[in-house]
Design a protein around this motif. Structure first.
Motif, PDB file in Angstrom:
ATOM      1  N   MET A  64       0.837  -1.182   0.000  1.00  0.00           N
ATOM      2  CA  MET A  64       0.000   0.000   0.000  1.00  0.00           C
ATOM      3  C   MET A  64       0.884   1.248   0.000  1.00  0.00           C
ATOM      4  O   MET A  64       1.669   1.442   0.927  1.00  0.00           O
ATOM      5  CB  MET A  64      -0.903   0.002   1.243  1.00  0.00           C
ATOM      6  CG  MET A  64      -1.816   1.216   1.345  1.00  0.00           C
ATOM      7  SD  MET A  64      -2.664   1.274   2.945  1.00  0.00           S
ATOM      8  CE  MET A  64      -3.465  -0.340   2.969  1.00  0.00           C
ATOM      9  N   VAL A  98      -2.756   5.172   0.925  1.00  0.00           N
ATOM     10  CA  VAL A  98      -3.566   5.202  -0.284  1.00  0.00           C
ATOM     11  C   VAL A  98      -3.754   3.768  -0.786  1.00  0.00           C
ATOM     12  O   VAL A  98      -2.786   3.028  -0.955  1.00  0.00           O
ATOM     13  CB  VAL A  98      -2.908   6.063  -1.383  1.00  0.00           C
ATOM     14  CG1 VAL A  98      -3.769   6.071  -2.647  1.00  0.00           C
ATOM     15  CG2 VAL A  98      -2.689   7.483  -0.884  1.00  0.00           C
ATOM     16  N   HIS A  99      -4.987   3.386  -1.020  1.00  0.00           N
ATOM     17  CA  HIS A  99      -5.304   2.042  -1.515  1.00  0.00           C
ATOM     18  C   HIS A  99      -5.398   2.085  -3.038  1.00  0.00           C
ATOM     19  O   HIS A  99      -6.200   2.854  -3.597  1.00  0.00           O
ATOM     20  CB  HIS A  99      -6.626   1.553  -0.920  1.00  0.00           C
ATOM     21  CG  HIS A  99      -6.608   1.437   0.566  1.00  0.00           C
ATOM     22  ND1 HIS A  99      -6.488   0.242   1.222  1.00  0.00           N
ATOM     23  CD2 HIS A  99      -6.674   2.394   1.528  1.00  0.00           C
ATOM     24  CE1 HIS A  99      -6.487   0.459   2.522  1.00  0.00           C
ATOM     25  NE2 HIS A  99      -6.596   1.749   2.748  1.00  0.00           N
ATOM     26  N   LEU A 100      -4.572   1.301  -3.706  1.00  0.00           N
ATOM     27  CA  LEU A 100      -4.606   1.229  -5.166  1.00  0.00           C
ATOM     28  C   LEU A 100      -5.650   0.212  -5.616  1.00  0.00           C
ATOM     29  O   LEU A 100      -5.736  -0.886  -5.067  1.00  0.00           O
ATOM     30  CB  LEU A 100      -3.236   0.830  -5.716  1.00  0.00           C
ATOM     31  CG  LEU A 100      -2.097   1.852  -5.575  1.00  0.00           C
ATOM     32  CD1 LEU A 100      -0.843   1.302  -6.217  1.00  0.00           C
ATOM     33  CD2 LEU A 100      -2.483   3.185  -6.197  1.00  0.00           C
ATOM     34  N   LYS A 101      -6.416   0.571  -6.622  1.00  0.00           N
ATOM     35  CA  LYS A 101      -7.462  -0.315  -7.127  1.00  0.00           C
ATOM     36  C   LYS A 101      -7.401  -0.339  -8.646  1.00  0.00           C
ATOM     37  O   LYS A 101      -7.619   0.685  -9.298  1.00  0.00           O
ATOM     38  CB  LYS A 101      -8.833   0.177  -6.659  1.00  0.00           C
ATOM     39  CG  LYS A 101     -10.002  -0.681  -7.134  1.00  0.00           C
ATOM     40  CD  LYS A 101     -11.322  -0.109  -6.631  1.00  0.00           C
ATOM     41  CE  LYS A 101     -12.493  -0.945  -7.112  1.00  0.00           C
ATOM     42  NZ  LYS A 101     -13.790  -0.369  -6.643  1.00  0.00           N
ATOM     43  N   LEU A 113      -9.017   9.738  -7.945  1.00  0.00           N
ATOM     44  CA  LEU A 113      -8.871   9.676  -6.490  1.00  0.00           C
ATOM     45  C   LEU A 113     -10.237   9.828  -5.838  1.00  0.00           C
ATOM     46  O   LEU A 113     -11.061  10.634  -6.278  1.00  0.00           O
ATOM     47  CB  LEU A 113      -7.962  10.810  -6.004  1.00  0.00           C
ATOM     48  CG  LEU A 113      -6.467  10.538  -5.853  1.00  0.00           C
ATOM     49  CD1 LEU A 113      -5.760  11.836  -5.454  1.00  0.00           C
ATOM     50  CD2 LEU A 113      -6.188   9.446  -4.830  1.00  0.00           C
ATOM     51  N   ARG A 114     -10.454   9.050  -4.776  1.00  0.00           N
ATOM     52  CA  ARG A 114     -11.713   9.165  -4.041  1.00  0.00           C
ATOM     53  C   ARG A 114     -11.419   9.078  -2.549  1.00  0.00           C
ATOM     54  O   ARG A 114     -10.624   8.242  -2.111  1.00  0.00           O
ATOM     55  CB  ARG A 114     -12.683   8.053  -4.434  1.00  0.00           C
ATOM     56  CG  ARG A 114     -14.058   8.151  -3.759  1.00  0.00           C
ATOM     57  CD  ARG A 114     -14.970   7.050  -4.252  1.00  0.00           C
ATOM     58  NE  ARG A 114     -14.508   5.743  -3.827  1.00  0.00           N
ATOM     59  CZ  ARG A 114     -14.792   5.195  -2.648  1.00  0.00           C
ATOM     60  NH1 ARG A 114     -15.539   5.845  -1.771  1.00  0.00           N
ATOM     61  NH2 ARG A 114     -14.336   3.990  -2.338  1.00  0.00           N
ATOM     62  N   SER A 165     -13.406   8.443   0.946  1.00  0.00           N
ATOM     63  CA  SER A 165     -14.686   8.012   1.511  1.00  0.00           C
ATOM     64  C   SER A 165     -15.116   8.956   2.622  1.00  0.00           C
ATOM     65  O   SER A 165     -14.366   9.223   3.564  1.00  0.00           O
ATOM     66  CB  SER A 165     -14.561   6.587   2.058  1.00  0.00           C
ATOM     67  OG  SER A 165     -15.723   6.228   2.782  1.00  0.00           O
ATOM     68  N   LYS A 177     -11.116   6.716   4.032  1.00  0.00           N
ATOM     69  CA  LYS A 177     -10.238   5.871   3.235  1.00  0.00           C
ATOM     70  C   LYS A 177      -9.977   6.508   1.877  1.00  0.00           C
ATOM     71  O   LYS A 177     -10.895   6.969   1.204  1.00  0.00           O
ATOM     72  CB  LYS A 177     -10.871   4.487   3.053  1.00  0.00           C
ATOM     73  CG  LYS A 177     -10.046   3.524   2.203  1.00  0.00           C
ATOM     74  CD  LYS A 177     -10.757   2.184   2.079  1.00  0.00           C
ATOM     75  CE  LYS A 177      -9.994   1.220   1.192  1.00  0.00           C
ATOM     76  NZ  LYS A 177     -10.691  -0.086   1.068  1.00  0.00           N
ATOM     77  N   THR A 227      -8.740   6.069  -1.940  1.00  0.00           N
ATOM     78  CA  THR A 227      -8.611   5.048  -2.983  1.00  0.00           C
ATOM     79  C   THR A 227      -8.193   5.705  -4.298  1.00  0.00           C
ATOM     80  O   THR A 227      -8.796   6.690  -4.724  1.00  0.00           O
ATOM     81  CB  THR A 227      -9.938   4.304  -3.193  1.00  0.00           C
ATOM     82  OG1 THR A 227     -10.343   3.692  -1.967  1.00  0.00           O
ATOM     83  CG2 THR A 227      -9.783   3.218  -4.262  1.00  0.00           C
ATOM     84  N   SER A 244      -7.992   4.785  -8.064  1.00  0.00           N
ATOM     85  CA  SER A 244      -8.366   3.822  -9.105  1.00  0.00           C
ATOM     86  C   SER A 244      -7.492   4.056 -10.326  1.00  0.00           C
ATOM     87  O   SER A 244      -7.200   5.201 -10.685  1.00  0.00           O
ATOM     88  CB  SER A 244      -9.843   3.977  -9.470  1.00  0.00           C
ATOM     89  OG  SER A 244     -10.664   3.702  -8.350  1.00  0.00           O
TER      90      SER A 244
END
Length: 230
Positions: A1, A12-15, A25-26, A28, A33, A35, A37
């Motif tokens: 991560m 930052v969570h990569l999706k 970028l998002r 929540s 959180k 994310t 994408s």
């Protein structure tokens, strides 16, 4: 991560998204959180460059969120269990247990959050299975399976083949709220829709359900803000 360095660092969570054509970028609003994408074939280095290019926007967005957006759970934290606030304190022995208004958590303090999450999930499975069996008996329709998830968009669901799914975080809500969600999903064993006929089933097996539904609308997001994992 990946972590965006700085004061403070940001995880930052990569999706990877198969149909994505660009980076996005998002943040929540539920738990803060972050994310990022990215197209399925994009390189991680490209994603990090995009992240750095949007650091200003990201930090402004995070700063604008309430301080209570995320609440890490560890010793000293106060969490609700079946609607009752309990303080996590160091315990002895092997098992987590309730003692008055305290939740005694033995073992390494650094692992208190994950251990409490596992304990809550086991308790949730027991309570939800008991409630689901009760309401299934009232409607005369058995369910085929029961699963727990950490869903954010719904508290429960019922599939056409009778499989029930619930958010394990329901165990932190008052017991009556958990019962309402169980009744809500079991009613779908009779009516797989939200028609007047469906709500008639809900009202029959759980009269006064609007109080519990309103509680979820007002307080449900707070349950998702508790972070049990590092």
């Amino acid at each position: 991560m990946p972590v965006l360095p700085g004061p403070p660092p940001v995880e930052v969570h990569l999706k990877r998204v198969a149909r994505a054509r660009r980076f996005s970028l998002r943040v929540s609003r539920l738990d803060g959180k972050v994310t990022l994408s990215m197209p399925a074939r994009a390189r991680e280095g490209e994603a990090l460059a995009f992240l750095q290019g949007h650091e200003g926007w990201l930090r402004e967005t995070l700063e604008a969120m309430p301080d209570s957006a995320v609440r890490p759970v560890g010793l000293g934290s106060v969490i609700p269990v079946e609607g009752r606030d309990l303080t996590l304190v160091q315990g002895t022995g092997r098992a987590i247990r309730v003692d008055g208004d305290q939740l005694l958590v033995p073992g390494n303090p650094a692992s208190a959050g994950p251990r409490v999450a596992a304990w809550l999930k086991a308790l949730a499975r027991d309570r939800l299975a008991r409630a689901s069996t009760h309401y299934a008996g009232l409607v005369g329709r058995p369910y085929s399976a029961l699963a727990l998830r950490d869903t954010r968009s719904r508290w429960g669901s019922c599939s056409p083949d009778g499989r029930l799914m619930y958010s394990w975080r329901l165990i932190m809500a008052p017991a009556s709220v958990l019962d309402y969600v169980a009744a809500h999903e079991v009613a779908h064993l009779v009516e797989l829709n939200h028609s007047p006929a469906y709500w008639a089933v809900v009202s029959k097996i759980y009269p006064g359900w609007k109080v519990e539904r309103d509680w979820l609308h007002s307080h449900g997001q707070a349950l998702h803000r508790l972070r049990f994992q590092d």
